[in-house]
Design a protein around this motif. Structure first.
Motif, PDB file in Angstrom:
ATOM      1  N   ALA A 181       0.828  -1.209   0.000  1.00 12.73           N
ATOM      2  CA  ALA A 181       0.000   0.000   0.000  1.00 12.73           C
ATOM      3  C   ALA A 181       0.861   1.257   0.000  1.00 12.73           C
ATOM      4  N   ALA A 182       1.921   1.273   0.812  1.00 13.73           N
ATOM      5  CA  ALA A 182       2.792   2.446   0.887  1.00 13.73           C
ATOM      6  C   ALA A 182       3.509   2.687  -0.437  1.00 13.73           C
ATOM      7  N   ARG A 183       3.922   1.610  -1.107  1.00 12.54           N
ATOM      8  CA  ARG A 183       4.607   1.770  -2.387  1.00 12.54           C
ATOM      9  C   ARG A 183       3.669   2.304  -3.459  1.00 12.54           C
ATOM     10  N   ALA A 184       2.443   1.782  -3.484  1.00 11.72           N
ATOM     11  CA  ALA A 184       1.467   2.264  -4.468  1.00 11.72           C
ATOM     12  C   ALA A 184       1.129   3.732  -4.220  1.00 11.72           C
ATOM     13  N   ALA A 185       0.876   4.085  -2.963  1.00 20.59           N
ATOM     14  CA  ALA A 185       0.557   5.468  -2.632  1.00 20.59           C
ATOM     15  C   ALA A 185       1.766   6.377  -2.860  1.00 20.59           C
ATOM     16  N   GLY A 186       2.977   5.833  -2.615  1.00 18.38           N
ATOM     17  CA  GLY A 186       4.182   6.602  -2.860  1.00 18.38           C
ATOM     18  C   GLY A 186       4.362   6.947  -4.328  1.00 18.38           C
ATOM     19  N   LEU A 187       4.003   6.025  -5.225  1.00 28.35           N
ATOM     20  CA  LEU A 187       4.069   6.306  -6.657  1.00 28.35           C
ATOM     21  C   LEU A 187       3.134   7.454  -7.026  1.00 28.35           C
ATOM     22  N   LEU A 188       1.930   7.463  -6.436  1.00 28.55           N
ATOM     23  CA  LEU A 188       0.998   8.563  -6.688  1.00 28.55           C
ATOM     24  C   LEU A 188       1.580   9.883  -6.195  1.00 28.55           C
ATOM     25  N   ALA A 189       2.244   9.852  -5.038  1.00 28.11           N
ATOM     26  CA  ALA A 189       2.873  11.073  -4.511  1.00 28.11           C
ATOM     27  C   ALA A 189       3.957  11.576  -5.451  1.00 28.11           C
ATOM     28  N   LEU A 190       4.738  10.669  -6.020  1.00 31.09           N
ATOM     29  CA  LEU A 190       5.804  11.065  -6.942  1.00 31.09           C
ATOM     30  C   LEU A 190       5.227  11.663  -8.224  1.00 31.09           C
ATOM     31  N   VAL A 191       4.131  11.096  -8.708  1.00 32.47           N
ATOM     32  CA  VAL A 191       3.481  11.660  -9.898  1.00 32.47           C
ATOM     33  C   VAL A 191       2.905  13.038  -9.577  1.00 32.47           C
ATOM     34  N   GLY A 192       2.320  13.167  -8.400  1.00 29.67           N
ATOM     35  CA  GLY A 192       1.664  14.414  -8.018  1.00 29.67           C
ATOM     36  C   GLY A 192       2.606  15.559  -7.725  1.00 29.67           C
ATOM     37  N   VAL A 193       3.903  15.268  -7.556  1.00 26.72           N
ATOM     38  CA  VAL A 193       4.843  16.331  -7.203  1.00 26.72           C
ATOM     39  C   VAL A 193       4.948  17.371  -8.316  1.00 26.72           C
ATOM     40  N   VAL A 194       4.501  17.014  -9.515  1.00 25.93           N
ATOM     41  CA  VAL A 194       4.517  17.972 -10.622  1.00 25.93           C
ATOM     42  C   VAL A 194       3.620  19.173 -10.335  1.00 25.93           C
ATOM     43  N   MET A 195       2.658  19.017  -9.401  1.00 27.99           N
ATOM     44  CA  MET A 195       1.762  20.126  -9.073  1.00 27.99           C
ATOM     45  C   MET A 195       2.455  21.229  -8.297  1.00 27.99           C
ATOM     46  N   LEU A 196       3.545  20.931  -7.627  1.00 23.54           N
ATOM     47  CA  LEU A 196       4.171  21.936  -6.754  1.00 23.54           C
ATOM     48  C   LEU A 196       4.652  23.168  -7.517  1.00 23.54           C
ATOM     49  N   PRO A 197       5.432  23.019  -8.606  1.00 21.85           N
ATOM     50  CA  PRO A 197       5.802  24.239  -9.341  1.00 21.85           C
ATOM     51  C   PRO A 197       4.618  24.921 -10.009  1.00 21.85           C
ATOM     52  N   ILE A 198       3.583  24.139 -10.393  1.00 16.61           N
ATOM     53  CA  ILE A 198       2.394  24.751 -10.996  1.00 16.61           C
ATOM     54  C   ILE A 198       1.713  25.665  -9.985  1.00 16.61           C
ATOM     55  N   ILE A 199       1.564  25.173  -8.738  1.00 12.02           N
ATOM     56  CA  ILE A 199       0.956  26.004  -7.691  1.00 12.02           C
ATOM     57  C   ILE A 199       1.836  27.212  -7.392  1.00 12.02           C
ATOM     58  N   ARG A 200       3.126  26.959  -7.281  1.00 11.14           N
ATOM     59  CA  ARG A 200       4.065  28.023  -6.904  1.00 11.14           C
ATOM     60  C   ARG A 200       4.068  29.170  -7.916  1.00 11.14           C
ATOM     61  N   TYR A 201       4.041  28.846  -9.199  1.00  9.53           N
ATOM     62  CA  TYR A 201       4.178  29.882 -10.226  1.00  9.53           C
ATOM     63  C   TYR A 201       2.870  30.184 -10.959  1.00  9.53           C
ATOM     64  N   SER A 202       1.749  29.700 -10.445  1.00 11.07           N
ATOM     65  CA  SER A 202       0.470  29.912 -11.127  1.00 11.07           C
ATOM     66  C   SER A 202       0.134  31.393 -11.265  1.00 11.07           C
ATOM     67  N   VAL A 203       0.510  32.192 -10.266  1.00 12.36           N
ATOM     68  CA  VAL A 203       0.183  33.627 -10.338  1.00 12.36           C
ATOM     69  C   VAL A 203       1.087  34.360 -11.316  1.00 12.36           C
ATOM     70  N   VAL A 204       2.169  33.707 -11.743  1.00 12.54           N
ATOM     71  CA  VAL A 204       3.085  34.303 -12.719  1.00 12.54           C
ATOM     72  C   VAL A 204       2.720  33.865 -14.134  1.00 12.54           C
ATOM     73  N   TRP A 205       2.370  32.586 -14.286  1.00 12.73           N
ATOM     74  CA  TRP A 205       2.121  32.023 -15.612  1.00 12.73           C
ATOM     75  C   TRP A 205       0.762  32.395 -16.179  1.00 12.73           C
ATOM     76  N   TRP A 206      -0.250  32.641 -15.303  1.00 17.81           N
ATOM     77  CA  TRP A 206      -1.600  32.924 -15.782  1.00 17.81           C
ATOM     78  C   TRP A 206      -2.139  34.179 -15.118  1.00 17.81           C
ATOM     79  N   ASN A 207      -3.132  34.785 -15.772  1.00 19.76           N
ATOM     80  CA  ASN A 207      -3.845  35.900 -15.151  1.00 19.76           C
ATOM     81  C   ASN A 207      -4.584  35.382 -13.923  1.00 19.76           C
ATOM     82  N   SER A 208      -4.417  36.064 -12.819  1.00 10.99           N
ATOM     83  CA  SER A 208      -4.933  35.530 -11.561  1.00 10.99           C
ATOM     84  C   SER A 208      -5.469  36.646 -10.682  1.00 10.99           C
ATOM     85  N   LEU A 209      -6.582  36.358 -10.004  1.00 10.34           N
ATOM     86  CA  LEU A 209      -7.070  37.271  -8.974  1.00 10.34           C
ATOM     87  C   LEU A 209      -6.147  37.276  -7.765  1.00 10.34           C
ATOM     88  N   HIS A 210      -5.498  36.159  -7.548  1.00 10.33           N
ATOM     89  CA  HIS A 210      -4.622  36.009  -6.383  1.00 10.33           C
ATOM     90  C   HIS A 210      -3.447  36.971  -6.503  1.00 10.33           C
TER      91      HIS A 210
END
Length: 252
Positions: A161-190
């Protein structure tokens, strides 16, 4: 083992379930206590020492919860992915446990980020929710946390279970730079980045010290919570071992 560097030897010892149990039992209360004290000091400064914002008035004070929670939501996911990578490459059971212990804590920080952002957005934007890039990507992060938690508990064998969930975490890490730079890359109210670790911040200097205390406090609280959750999972996995029976007998 005797010729090892003391730090390396300590890491080897930490991988032992009984040693980790003693370590977590000793230090998790300190993380909770110090975190609570530091956050209390930060909140006192945020509520009573910092002047009201010239545009937002007192409503801006919610940033002292919102910003630390947002930073922690990203940090915890990154740490979860790092532990997962180490566990998958080197098959270290303790890293599996630590990775899975990160997930509920990170989900809580992400929920607090979204909730406080909505509360803050109502007077500033006139709505509780807008499909803004930063808000939307942060919501996806919450779903990823919940996915990791759900996958971990959907499989009976803890290591699988930990290995399967860990793979999902590794795939999901791509969201971190998207969240971090979302206000730079797109027009944003934030609003854009106002606080910088390196370089000048656009935030008034008098407002920064309580925020720094809150950032430190949340990290200490996270450390205490991580150790406590990991210890509980470690004991559950090792149930039936003699050293666990001795602990159970001591607590009766």
């Amino acid at each position: 083992m005797s010729d090892m560097n003391p730090v390396i030897r300590w890491f080897h010892q930490l991988g032992s379930p009984p040693y980790f149990d003693r370590f977590a039992a000793r230090w998790s209360p300190w993380g909770y206590a110090l975190g609570a004290l530091v956050m209390a000091w930060g909140m006192y400064g945020a509520l009573f020492q910092v002047p009201a914002d010239y545009q937002q008035g007192d409503s801006f004070r919610i940033l002292y919860i919102h910003v630390p929670a947002a930073w922690m939501s990203l940090l915890v996911f990154g740490l979860m992915a790092l532990y997962s990578a180490i566990a998958l490459i080197w098959r270290i059971k303790l890293c599996e446990i630590l990775a899975m212990a990160c997930a509920p804590i990170g989900a809580a920080f992400t929920f607090v980020t979204l909730a406080t952002g909505s509360i803050w957005g109502k007077p500033m934007w006139g709505t509780w929710w807008d499909w803004d890039p930063r808000l939307s990507s942060q919501l996806v992060l919450l779903f990823l946390y919940l996915g990791v938690i759900g996958l971990y508990h959907a499989i009976d064998d803890r290591r699988t279970a930990a290995r399967a969930a860990g793979l999902l975490a590794l795939v999901g890490v791509v969201m971190l730079p998207i969240i971090r730079y979302s206000v730079v890359w797109w027009n944003s109210l934030h609003q854009g980045q106002t606080i910088r670790v390196f370089g000048d911040s656009s935030m008034d200097p008098s407002m920064i010290p309580p925020l720094v205390w809150m950032l430190i406090g949340t990290k200490l609280w996270f450390a205490g919570s991580l150790l406590a959750r990991a210890r509980a999972d470690n004991l559950q996995r090792e149930a039936g071992k003699d050293w666990v029976r001795r602990i159970a007998g001591t607590n009766e």
